[in-house]
Design a protein around this motif. Sequence first.
Motif, PDB file in Angstrom:
ATOM      1  N   ILE A 167       7.943   5.034   6.475  1.00  0.00           N
ATOM      2  CA  ILE A 167       6.982   4.015   6.061  1.00  0.00           C
ATOM      3  C   ILE A 167       6.250   4.390   4.771  1.00  0.00           C
ATOM      4  N   VAL A 168       5.905   5.666   4.618  1.00  0.00           N
ATOM      5  CA  VAL A 168       5.169   6.088   3.423  1.00  0.00           C
ATOM      6  C   VAL A 168       6.002   5.856   2.165  1.00  0.00           C
ATOM      7  N   LEU A 190      -7.835   0.436  -5.244  1.00  0.00           N
ATOM      8  CA  LEU A 190      -8.133   1.863  -5.446  1.00  0.00           C
ATOM      9  C   LEU A 190      -8.524   2.518  -4.124  1.00  0.00           C
ATOM     10  N   THR A 191      -9.418   1.854  -3.398  1.00  0.00           N
ATOM     11  CA  THR A 191      -9.882   2.372  -2.113  1.00  0.00           C
ATOM     12  C   THR A 191      -8.738   2.417  -1.097  1.00  0.00           C
ATOM     13  N   GLY A 192      -7.973   1.329  -1.036  1.00  0.00           N
ATOM     14  CA  GLY A 192      -6.882   1.242  -0.077  1.00  0.00           C
ATOM     15  C   GLY A 192      -5.826   2.312  -0.287  1.00  0.00           C
ATOM     16  N   ALA A 228      -4.870   5.219   2.294  1.00  0.00           N
ATOM     17  CA  ALA A 228      -3.496   5.309   2.784  1.00  0.00           C
ATOM     18  C   ALA A 228      -2.930   6.709   2.611  1.00  0.00           C
ATOM     19  N   SER A 229      -3.326   7.390   1.532  1.00  0.00           N
ATOM     20  CA  SER A 229      -2.814   8.744   1.278  1.00  0.00           C
ATOM     21  C   SER A 229      -3.314   9.744   2.318  1.00  0.00           C
ATOM     22  N   GLN A 230      -4.381   9.373   3.046  1.00  0.00           N
ATOM     23  CA  GLN A 230      -4.942  10.260   4.060  1.00  0.00           C
ATOM     24  C   GLN A 230      -4.508   9.872   5.469  1.00  0.00           C
ATOM     25  N   MET A 231      -3.819   8.743   5.612  1.00  0.00           N
ATOM     26  CA  MET A 231      -3.465   8.241   6.938  1.00  0.00           C
ATOM     27  C   MET A 231      -2.136   8.793   7.424  1.00  0.00           C
ATOM     28  N   LEU A 274      -3.211  -0.258   0.857  1.00  0.00           N
ATOM     29  CA  LEU A 274      -2.844   0.341   2.141  1.00  0.00           C
ATOM     30  C   LEU A 274      -1.349   0.255   2.425  1.00  0.00           C
ATOM     31  N   ILE A 275      -0.808  -0.976   2.415  1.00  0.00           N
ATOM     32  CA  ILE A 275       0.586  -1.171   2.836  1.00  0.00           C
ATOM     33  C   ILE A 275       1.407  -1.957   1.818  1.00  0.00           C
TER      34      ILE A 275
END
Length: 260
Positions: A47-48, A96-98, A102-105, A156-157
């Motif tokens: 997924i990443v 930017l926030t998303g 996402a990089s930490q999820m 995010l996705i």
Amino acid sequence: MISITLPLLLKGLLAALIVGFVTSSIRSWVDRVFLVIMLTGIVGLPIVQAIQINLIVIALAALMALIRQRKQLHGAVPPGSHERLLITIPAFLGALTGRILASQMKPGLLLGLLGGYAILVGLRILIIKPLSERETKAHPSWFVPVSLGSGILTGLISAGGKPFAVPLFNNAMGHHPQKAYALATVAVVTGAWTALGTQFVLAMPDWTQLVLAIYEFVLVTLVALLVQKFWTEKLAKIVNLCIVPILILVGIRFLLVAIK
């Protein structure tokens, strides 16, 4: 690193054929979350990596949309206007926030988010239909939360959120469907390039991801342009009815996998 093999390219071709057909049929030229679903479900990519590849694809699609629809977008949302700023700034901050979040999820959480998004998109297509323009429209300040949400989803996705942004601009705020589409497109374009730039700062995609992204973008674009030549309203309705159960079922599958 992804190993580029013949089976992978053939699966990618199948994914591009499906996404290109759907993209053109439902007239969604920039927001290509269907490709993330196909890269994960058919091609079998993690997924990443699928999200990162799709970020490159939607950024290229956004550039293409700016070139092809420049007059329409500038007419609906003039550069430098108050409306444009109320869309681009929140979309920039959201993307930017998303992308940082996402990089930490964990991958399972991202897959679950994608599954939930797919289900909601299916239900939205089934339930919400375009409305005509209203004389009295909501205050432009409502652009901010919609564009912010679009940016966060993009980060995010790599889903620009147009299936929800367009009806919010149209059904909830009263803008003409064409202007609602233009407003949502500006948000996705801003979010796509912001998210991709953020990804490059956080971690550069390897060369195999870049190759696959260009491969998918070219194929999806060619198929979409071909389908556009025989596009009709009836075809769009048929495709919508077909993809609703697919999105819901795939979304449920992703959620179940994410929960395990």
